[in-house]
Design an enzyme around this catalytic site. Structure first.
Site, PDB file in Angstrom:
ATOM      1  N   CYS A 175       1.922   1.749   7.915  1.00  0.00           N
ATOM      2  CA  CYS A 175       0.551   1.586   8.945  1.00  0.00           C
ATOM      3  C   CYS A 175       0.369   3.111   9.555  1.00  0.00           C
ATOM      4  O   CYS A 175       0.915   3.256   9.847  1.00  0.00           O
ATOM      5  CB  CYS A 175      -0.044  -0.269   8.933  1.00  0.00           C
ATOM      6  SG  CYS A 175       0.925  -1.475   8.481  1.00  0.00           S
TER       7      CYS A 175
ATOM      8  N   ARG B 181      -1.842   6.533   5.625  1.00  0.00           N
ATOM      9  CA  ARG B 181      -0.445   5.616   5.324  1.00  0.00           C
ATOM     10  C   ARG B 181      -1.105   4.065   5.777  1.00  0.00           C
ATOM     11  O   ARG B 181      -0.416   3.191   5.362  1.00  0.00           O
ATOM     12  CB  ARG B 181       0.009   5.561   6.606  1.00  0.00           C
ATOM     13  CG  ARG B 181       0.586   6.959   6.913  1.00  0.00           C
ATOM     14  CD  ARG B 181       1.384   6.869   8.932  1.00  0.00           C
ATOM     15  NE  ARG B 181       2.457   5.550   8.869  1.00  0.00           N
ATOM     16  CZ  ARG B 181       2.880   5.758   9.218  1.00  0.00           C
ATOM     17  NH1 ARG B 181       3.999   7.174   7.830  1.00  0.00           N
ATOM     18  NH2 ARG B 181       4.524   5.133   8.954  1.00  0.00           N
TER      19      ARG B 181
ATOM     20  N   TRP C  84      -1.285  -0.878   5.669  1.00  0.00           N
ATOM     21  CA  TRP C  84      -1.088  -1.377   4.372  1.00  0.00           C
ATOM     22  C   TRP C  84      -0.865  -2.828   3.811  1.00  0.00           C
ATOM     23  O   TRP C  84       0.681  -3.529   4.663  1.00  0.00           O
ATOM     24  CB  TRP C  84      -0.112  -0.312   4.191  1.00  0.00           C
ATOM     25  CG  TRP C  84       0.182  -0.148   2.388  1.00  0.00           C
ATOM     26  CD1 TRP C  84      -0.640   0.847   1.712  1.00  0.00           C
ATOM     27  CD2 TRP C  84       1.289  -0.535   1.624  1.00  0.00           C
ATOM     28  NE1 TRP C  84      -0.128   0.300   0.199  1.00  0.00           N
ATOM     29  CE2 TRP C  84       1.499  -0.306   0.595  1.00  0.00           C
ATOM     30  CE3 TRP C  84       2.336  -1.070   2.411  1.00  0.00           C
ATOM     31  CZ2 TRP C  84       2.492  -0.419  -0.347  1.00  0.00           C
ATOM     32  CZ3 TRP C  84       3.515  -1.712   2.010  1.00  0.00           C
ATOM     33  CH2 TRP C  84       3.638  -1.033   0.056  1.00  0.00           C
TER      34      TRP C  84
ATOM     35  N   ASN D  15       3.377  -2.278  12.731  1.00  0.00           N
ATOM     36  CA  ASN D  15       3.420  -1.614  11.474  1.00  0.00           C
ATOM     37  C   ASN D  15       5.567  -1.987  11.256  1.00  0.00           C
ATOM     38  O   ASN D  15       5.606  -1.770  12.111  1.00  0.00           O
ATOM     39  CB  ASN D  15       4.060   0.001  11.529  1.00  0.00           C
ATOM     40  CG  ASN D  15       4.283   0.773   9.790  1.00  0.00           C
ATOM     41  OD1 ASN D  15       4.478  -0.021   8.677  1.00  0.00           O
ATOM     42  ND2 ASN D  15       4.427   1.872  10.646  1.00  0.00           N
ATOM     43  N   GLY D  16       5.297  -3.239   9.913  1.00  0.00           N
ATOM     44  CA  GLY D  16       6.489  -3.332   9.813  1.00  0.00           C
ATOM     45  C   GLY D  16       6.530  -4.834   8.821  1.00  0.00           C
ATOM     46  O   GLY D  16       5.609  -5.784   8.296  1.00  0.00           O
TER      47      GLY D  16
ATOM     48  N   GLU E 278       9.412  12.735 -12.863  1.00  0.00           N
ATOM     49  CA  GLU E 278       8.825  13.165 -12.024  1.00  0.00           C
ATOM     50  C   GLU E 278       7.396  13.385 -12.090  1.00  0.00           C
ATOM     51  O   GLU E 278       6.216  13.186 -12.201  1.00  0.00           O
ATOM     52  CB  GLU E 278       9.334  14.759 -10.768  1.00  0.00           C
ATOM     53  CG  GLU E 278       8.432  14.979 -10.108  1.00  0.00           C
ATOM     54  CD  GLU E 278       8.113  14.447  -8.941  1.00  0.00           C
ATOM     55  OE1 GLU E 278       7.031  14.023  -7.902  1.00  0.00           O
ATOM     56  OE2 GLU E 278       9.213  13.233  -8.975  1.00  0.00           O
TER      57      GLU E 278
ATOM     58  N   LYS F  76       4.443  11.322 -10.565  1.00  0.00           N
ATOM     59  CA  LYS F  76       2.501  11.404 -10.813  1.00  0.00           C
ATOM     60  C   LYS F  76       2.108  11.068 -11.472  1.00  0.00           C
ATOM     61  O   LYS F  76       0.684  10.661 -11.147  1.00  0.00           O
ATOM     62  CB  LYS F  76       3.039  13.158 -10.662  1.00  0.00           C
ATOM     63  CG  LYS F  76       3.868  14.350  -9.818  1.00  0.00           C
ATOM     64  CD  LYS F  76       3.292  13.631  -8.774  1.00  0.00           C
ATOM     65  CE  LYS F  76       3.843  12.691  -7.280  1.00  0.00           C
ATOM     66  NZ  LYS F  76       5.488  13.013  -7.708  1.00  0.00           N
TER      67      LYS F  76
ATOM     68  N   GLU G 150       1.819   7.385 -10.772  1.00  0.00           N
ATOM     69  CA  GLU G 150       1.267   6.966  -9.493  1.00  0.00           C
ATOM     70  C   GLU G 150      -0.356   7.145  -9.511  1.00  0.00           C
ATOM     71  O   GLU G 150      -1.263   6.643  -8.573  1.00  0.00           O
ATOM     72  CB  GLU G 150       1.469   8.103  -8.599  1.00  0.00           C
ATOM     73  CG  GLU G 150       2.777   7.771  -8.044  1.00  0.00           C
ATOM     74  CD  GLU G 150       3.903   8.973  -7.523  1.00  0.00           C
ATOM     75  OE1 GLU G 150       4.069   8.264  -6.222  1.00  0.00           O
ATOM     76  OE2 GLU G 150       3.492  10.005  -7.505  1.00  0.00           O
TER      77      GLU G 150
ATOM     78  N   HIS H   1      17.814   6.478 -29.063  1.00  0.00           N
ATOM     79  CA  HIS H   1      18.437   4.238 -28.768  1.00  0.00           C
ATOM     80  C   HIS H   1      17.502   3.848 -27.783  1.00  0.00           C
ATOM     81  O   HIS H   1      17.572   2.555 -27.738  1.00  0.00           O
ATOM     82  CB  HIS H   1      19.377   4.996 -27.771  1.00  0.00           C
ATOM     83  CG  HIS H   1      20.754   5.399 -28.190  1.00  0.00           C
ATOM     84  ND1 HIS H   1      21.099   5.103 -28.701  1.00  0.00           N
ATOM     85  CD2 HIS H   1      21.021   7.595 -27.892  1.00  0.00           C
ATOM     86  CE1 HIS H   1      22.156   6.132 -29.573  1.00  0.00           C
ATOM     87  NE2 HIS H   1      22.054   7.243 -29.106  1.00  0.00           N
TER      88      HIS H   1
ATOM     89  N   LYS I 204       1.718   6.246   2.106  1.00  0.00           N
ATOM     90  CA  LYS I 204       2.530   7.412   1.632  1.00  0.00           C
ATOM     91  C   LYS I 204       4.093   7.202   2.241  1.00  0.00           C
ATOM     92  O   LYS I 204       5.151   8.026   1.492  1.00  0.00           O
ATOM     93  CB  LYS I 204       2.358   8.944   2.499  1.00  0.00           C
ATOM     94  CG  LYS I 204       3.186  10.328   2.901  1.00  0.00           C
ATOM     95  CD  LYS I 204       2.404  10.746   1.707  1.00  0.00           C
ATOM     96  CE  LYS I 204       3.382  12.215   1.151  1.00  0.00           C
ATOM     97  NZ  LYS I 204       3.337  12.539   0.417  1.00  0.00           N
TER      98      LYS I 204
END
Length: 624
Positions: A2, A27, A75, A101-102, A490, A494, A497, A513, A619
């Site tokens: 947050c 955030r 968040w 925040n937490g 990556e 991307k 996301e 496989h 983030k």
């Protein structure tokens, strides 16, 4: 995750806090709220579900004013993203407000006890418990007197299990903010007769460059006369003030449609700034000034463990290839979120390297502390000077990427790859595994990378054209071999996301496989198929990758290749080619990832997705 912003000073408090929250919206953006006081009207709150603009509309209709205050973007962890669950949260009296925040892991037993004492709760959150605990502490004498706000906060945090960053106000103690930290970051900003508290640096940059981070176990009292820092027992402590050199304009979009696109285009500068001042073309030496581990200790290291999360973990995988090739040290890479839960084996003969953009990632901090407890020295690659992981490391290689606002990391990743290459070269020379002449050649090539990135960005339109063809598909497969497999991972990350398309990264050699079963005429397969003609390992890898291309085409799959400029042969075997400039094998990943970033970006834009703030993500992951 947050965002927290608090202010005490002479300015109008609401615009300062809203501006700060806007810079921290990455955030948290499920809900937002603000509390202000000091204008004679008592403690006043405004909250809104959804993004910050909803709170701004509430404030337009019902304005606030005051001399001090605190705001929050959320968040969600406990409780749905609704107005009633938005921060700040009040106690029963309405005079105390808290932003948090937490995660308070023991909030349920605490809540049950408070209810038995007569407290009434109005939200589903864990945070409301904190406000009620502070209220309770303020009304119980200690050592014959009623505590003040900071004493009540210190008493409260000792009852909490979990992680937290707090900002607390009380109507009865005007022009005072009490902050506390155990886990998520808290930054204190020092202005001209004004003081700030925030959960990240960008919120402070328009007002001050002088700041310091609280350590875990610190509380701060912020008033118009200054800032006092103490531990949770009330013992005064001193934290070193840092001067941040980031230009505030760097944290703005600068004419780009999205922060992510701006940050993709900032990669030449990020790589250049991470390199400059650290290499000598004449001597072939690498200089890492923040390394407190001695040369003798580094020569004796038997193994390096790397722990990281998300995109930083992909950088770590690529770094394994760099360090093992150049320094001949065995490297093991782990998810930081998993490492400490398997009773890892490490010792004083090993080094643990932590990689994190923010330096405040909860899982990575936990891995660092686990390593130190087992006797390992720790190093960090980090983008924020003075962040927790850097402070607790024996050596740090700072990336100079500047603030990264987009949730999906781009320039931080290429800066991390650059820092890992510098570290690998540094260790290689120190241990005699890389000669001076080899080092000079590598340094020359590294210094050419920013210009090559600039030329690569000039072909953005090719990625945009591909996006037009494939933005409606439901699945993508990304394949690569060796050091290029992390780039496939990556690229897939991307895309998933920011576009919400299911994408999977896989080692190309493992196609038989399992992944071959997925291939049909509707599946785009992105193949990282570059080569360094001067490297026999690279040439062999390329030949094997071309065999994989033929496997895909034999099953009617669509192949998008990332290839090296001048490779005309590959055009005959694939459907589309995105070319990158020539570079040594170990530096190719810095170039290869750029077209994959751009492809993901343009697909997401065409799908109408929120590129900078993808759903359900934040983030900096500052809670486990």
């Amino acid at each position: 995750m947050c965002g927290i912003v608090g202010y005490v000073g002479k300015k109008r408090v609401v615009p300062v806090i809203i501006e700060g929250l806007r810079k921290l919206e990455y955030r948290g953006y499920d809900s937002a709220g603000i509390a202000v006081a000091g204008n004679g009207g008592g403690m006043q709150l405004r909250r809104a579900e959804g993004k910050l603009r909803n709170l701004e509309e509430v404030l337009r209709l019902k304005p606030l004013d005051g001399t001090y205050g605190i705001g929050h973007t959320r968040w969600a962890t406990h409780g749905r993203p609704t107005e009633e669950n938005a921060h700040p949260h009040r106690d029963c009296t309405g005079k105390i407000v808290v932003v948090h925040n937490g995660i308070v892991e023991n909030y349920l037993p605490l809540k049950k006890k408070l209810i038995e004492e007569g407290h009434k709760f109005s939200t589903e959150t864990d945070t409301e418990v904190i406000a009620h605990l502070i209220e309770s502490a303020l009304h119980h004498k200690a050592n014959g007197h009623l505590p003040n706000l900071e004493e009540a906060v210190r008493k409260t945090v000792k009852q909490l299990t979990g992680v937290f960053a707090l900002g607390v106000l009380s109507e009865d103690e005007p022009n005072k903010i009490v902050a506390a930290r155990n886990g998520p970051p808290v930054v204190i900003g020092l202005g001209d007769n004004e003081y700030f508290v925030a959960s990240d640096v960008p919120a402070l940059l328009p007002h001050t460059r002088d700041l310091f981070f609280l350590n875990d176990g610190d509380a701060a009292v912020i008033t118009p006369s200054g800032v006092q820092v103490m531990d949770f027992d009330g013992k005064p402590v001193v934290r070193e003030v840092q001067h941040v050199t980031w230009d505030p304009i760097m944290a703005e979009k600068g004419g780009f449609k999205h922060f992510m696109l701006k940050e993709i285009y900032e990669q030449p500068r990020a790589v250049r700034d991470t390199t400059l001042g650290r290499v000598s073309q004449d001597s072939g030496k690498v200089f890492l000034e923040e390394m407190q581990i001695t040369a003798d200790e580094l020569r004796k290291v038997q193994k390096i463990n790397i722990a990281a999360c998300g995109t930083s973990w992909h950088a770590a995988l690529a770094g394994k290839f760099m360090i093992e090739r150049l320094a001949r040290i065995p490297v093991e890479v782990d998810y930081a979120s998993e490492w400490r839960y398997r009773d890892p084996i490490t010792s004083d003969k090993e080094i643990t390297l932590l990689i994190t953009q923010s330096g405040e990632t909860a899982d990575t901090i936990a891995a660092q502390r686990e390593a130190k407890a087992k006797g390992s020295k720790t190093m960090a690659i980090c983008n924020v000077v003075g962040a927790m992981i850097a402070r607790e490391s024996e050596g740090t290689v700072y990336t100079h990427a500047g603030p990264e606002i987009g949730v999906a990391s781009t320039k931080a990743f290429t800066a991390q790859l650059t820092a890992l290459f510098l570290l690998a070269l540094y260790l290689g020379e120190l241990r005699g595994a890389t000669s001076t002449e080899e080092a000079k050649k590598y340094i020359d090539e590294l210094l050419r990378i920013p210009q090559k990135l600039e030329s690569l960005l000039g072909h953005d339109h090719e990625c945009e054209e591909l996006a037009k063809q494939y933005y409606r598909v439901q699945d993508f497969l990304f394949l690569g071999r060796g050091i290029h497999y992390p780039i496939a991972l990556e690229g897939a990350l991307k895309l998933k996301e920011i576009s919400y398309i299911h994408a999977e990264g896989y080692p190309a050699g493992e196609m038989k496989h399992g992944p071959n079963a997925l291939i049909d005429e509707n599946l785009p397969v992105v193949m990282v198929a570059t080569k360094d003609v001067n490297d026999p390992h690279s040439v062999l890898r390329y030949e094997k990758t071309m065999s994989n291309v033929k496997e895909v085409k034999a099953r009617s799959g669509i192949v998008i290749a990332v290839a090296t400029e001048g490779d005309e042969e590959i055009k005959e075997s694939v459907d589309h080619v995105l070319y990158v400039p020539h570079a040594p094998e170990l530096l190719l990943p810095i170039l290869e990832v750029v077209p994959l970033q751009l492809l993901a970006y343009h697909i997401a834009v065409r799908r109408g997705c929120d590129v900078d703030q993808p759903r359900n993500l934040a983030k900096s992951v500052t809670v486990e």
